[in-house]
Design an enzyme around this catalytic site. Structure first.
Site, PDB file in Angstrom:
ATOM      1  CG  ASP A   1      27.249  19.402   8.797  1.00 41.34           C
ATOM      2  OD1 ASP A   1      27.309  18.594   7.854  1.00 41.34           O
ATOM      3  OD2 ASP A   1      27.258  19.057   9.986  1.00 41.34           O
TER       4      ASP A   1
ATOM      5  CE1 TYR B   1      31.605  14.237  12.881  1.00 38.49           C
ATOM      6  CE2 TYR B   1      33.214  15.588  14.031  1.00 38.49           C
ATOM      7  CZ  TYR B   1      32.559  15.235  12.868  1.00 38.49           C
ATOM      8  OH  TYR B   1      32.891  15.859  11.690  1.00 38.49           O
TER       9      TYR B   1
HETATM   10  C1  GLA Z   1      28.704  15.874  11.046  1.00 38.45           C
HETATM   11  C2  GLA Z   1      29.805  16.910  10.896  1.00 38.45           C
HETATM   12  C3  GLA Z   1      30.308  16.961   9.450  1.00 38.45           C
HETATM   13  C4  GLA Z   1      30.672  15.585   8.921  1.00 38.45           C
HETATM   14  C5  GLA Z   1      29.563  14.580   9.228  1.00 38.45           C
HETATM   15  C6  GLA Z   1      29.964  13.180   8.899  1.00 38.45           C
HETATM   16  O1  GLA Z   1      27.569  16.244  10.311  1.00 38.45           O
HETATM   17  O2  GLA Z   1      29.347  18.173  11.287  1.00 38.45           O
HETATM   18  O3  GLA Z   1      31.409  17.836   9.379  1.00 38.45           O
HETATM   19  O4  GLA Z   1      31.905  15.163   9.432  1.00 38.45           O
HETATM   20  O5  GLA Z   1      29.167  14.608  10.590  1.00 38.45           O
HETATM   21  O6  GLA Z   1      30.170  13.059   7.540  1.00 38.45           O
END
Ligand code: GLA
Length: 394
Positions: free
Chosen positions: A177, A227
């Site tokens: 991101d 996550y």
């Molecule tokens: C979020 C995290 C990223 C990535 C996505 C899944 O956006 O911030 O680093 O791991 O999830 O792809």
């Protein structure tokens, strides 16, 4: 939707009311991002292909000559005031930890800026999936950079913003991101190798494909805990494969053949997580080739395959996102669709044929409403932006 100029203009009006004159004020803007393909691969040193959108976050900031930070967010209508010298992240409202984190780490890296007054404003969906926290950190860092005449290379800024997530917000995210927000350019996806941080632009010309961002309306309540659990599962899978005698550092270095030879020995959840990451990395490589050769149907099929893998093997989808993707699949104007970002709610994207946004929107919205009795918010990306920082010209 408000344009970037409108967001910055409104932020300036709010700033004047809250903090007075705009002289010596600096602007940082960061777009949000969607990820075209490559989900949960960044955590495993793999490949991703995000691109910036027209939604983003503006930070207007005026330096002070003490260490105090007073900051107001228009989105949440909340103010936080603290000292850069003595504040503790855990005592700040969650959103303010990001601005505290970016300022603290910038200082550690040699930036001489003291405190500041700041207004944060945005035109972004807040349900998640378009990277509002990375955009917030990047916009803050761009404003600080402009105000302090201090420069960080784009990759270094992305790493700083990622460290803020880890150390100040408790989300052990990958680097996608932050790289996307800082390095993204309009109408261009970036292929990122998350091991080397090498970023290669891959054009997505608007006369070939357009983008819908479809908000499922499901806010990601499990996001932070689940996550981090997925990240731990990927690490456990790597360790389990190492324990079987294979010299691998991460799931990126697990080949298909190796996976097939060890999968029967892995616990169910780890086998599924591994299968997603390994197949997703392959899909990103194929997707890049397809995009470079303008084979958008093939690209779209890979998007659907990615969603299927995220639903079945990585288990991060929800019914609302699945519904959006299956409606998209019935519509020949859509090349491909999938959830974007971490999942658990948030947004899906659909890559569509130019000029078909209205029709595709109608199909997806009707089927969604028939099932969930409410309309999804569907946004047609029209003027993507890129990160910028400059002195505000009052
Ligand atoms: C979020 C995290 C990223 C990535 C996505 C899944 O956006 O911030 O680093 O791991 O999830 O792809």
């Amino acid at each position: 939707m408000k344009t970037i100029q409108q967001v910055i203009g409104e932020a300036a009006n709010i700033f004047e009311k809250k903090f007075g004159a705009l002289n010596n004020t600096h602007v940082g803007w960061s777009p949000g991002r969607v990820n075209l393909i490559g989900e949960y691969t960044d955590l495993n040193n793999g490949f991703v292909m995000p691109m910036t959108i027209d939604q983003g976050i503006a930070v207007l900031l005026r330096p002070r000559d003490d260490s105090k930070i007073t900051t107001y967010t228009e989105t949440l209508q909340d103010t936080a005031a603290f000292s850069l010298d003595t504040a503790e992240a855990s005592r700040l409202p969650h959103w303010a930890r990001y601005i505290f984190g970016v300022s603290t780490l910038s200082r550690k890296q040699g930036c001489e800026l003291l405190g500041f007054d700041a207004v944060i404003h945005s035109n972004m969906s807040t349900n998640g999936g378009v990277s509002s926290s990375a955009a917030f950190c990047t916009a803050t860092a761009m404003a600080i950079q402009s105000a302090a005449s201090w420069t960080l290379k784009p990759q270094a800024m992305a790493l700083l913003c990622q460290t803020v997530e880890h150390q100040f917000a408790g989300v052990m995210c990958g680097i996608m991101d932050q790289m996307a927000c800082r390095l993204g350019k309009p109408d261009t996806a970036i292929f990122i190798d998350c091991a080397s941080l090498e970023a290669t632009p891959v054009p997505v010309p608007s006369n070939q494909a357009e983008l819908l961002v479809i908000d499922s309306g499901v806010s990601r309540s499990l996001y932070e805990s689940e996550y981090n659990t997925r990240r731990i599962e990927c690490e456990e899978a790597t360790k389990a494969i190492q324990a079987l005698g294979h010299a691998v550092n991460d799931l990126r270095s697990v080949s298909d053949e190796l996976f097939q030879s060890v999968e029967a020995s892995l616990p169910d959840n780890l086998r599924k997580r591994c299968r997603h990451v390994i197949s997703e990395n392959e899909r990103v490589l194929l997707a890049r080739q397809a995009l470079e050769a303008s084979r958008l149907d093939e690209f779209g099929t890979l998007m659907y395959d990615s969603h299927h893998s995220l639903r079945v093997d990585f288990e991060v989808s929800v019914d609302e996102l699945d519904q959006i993707v299956s409606s998209a699949e019935t519509c020949s104007e859509v090349f491909g669709a999938r959830l974007t970002g971490a999942g658990f709610g948030g947004n899906a994207i659909a890559l569509i044929k130019p000029g078909t946004a209205e029709y595709a929107t109608q199909i997806i919205a009707e089927q969604f409403e028939a099932r969930f009795k409410r309309k999804p918010d569907i946004h047609h990306v029209s003027r993507p932006t890129q990160a910028q920082g400059y002195k505000f010209n009052a």
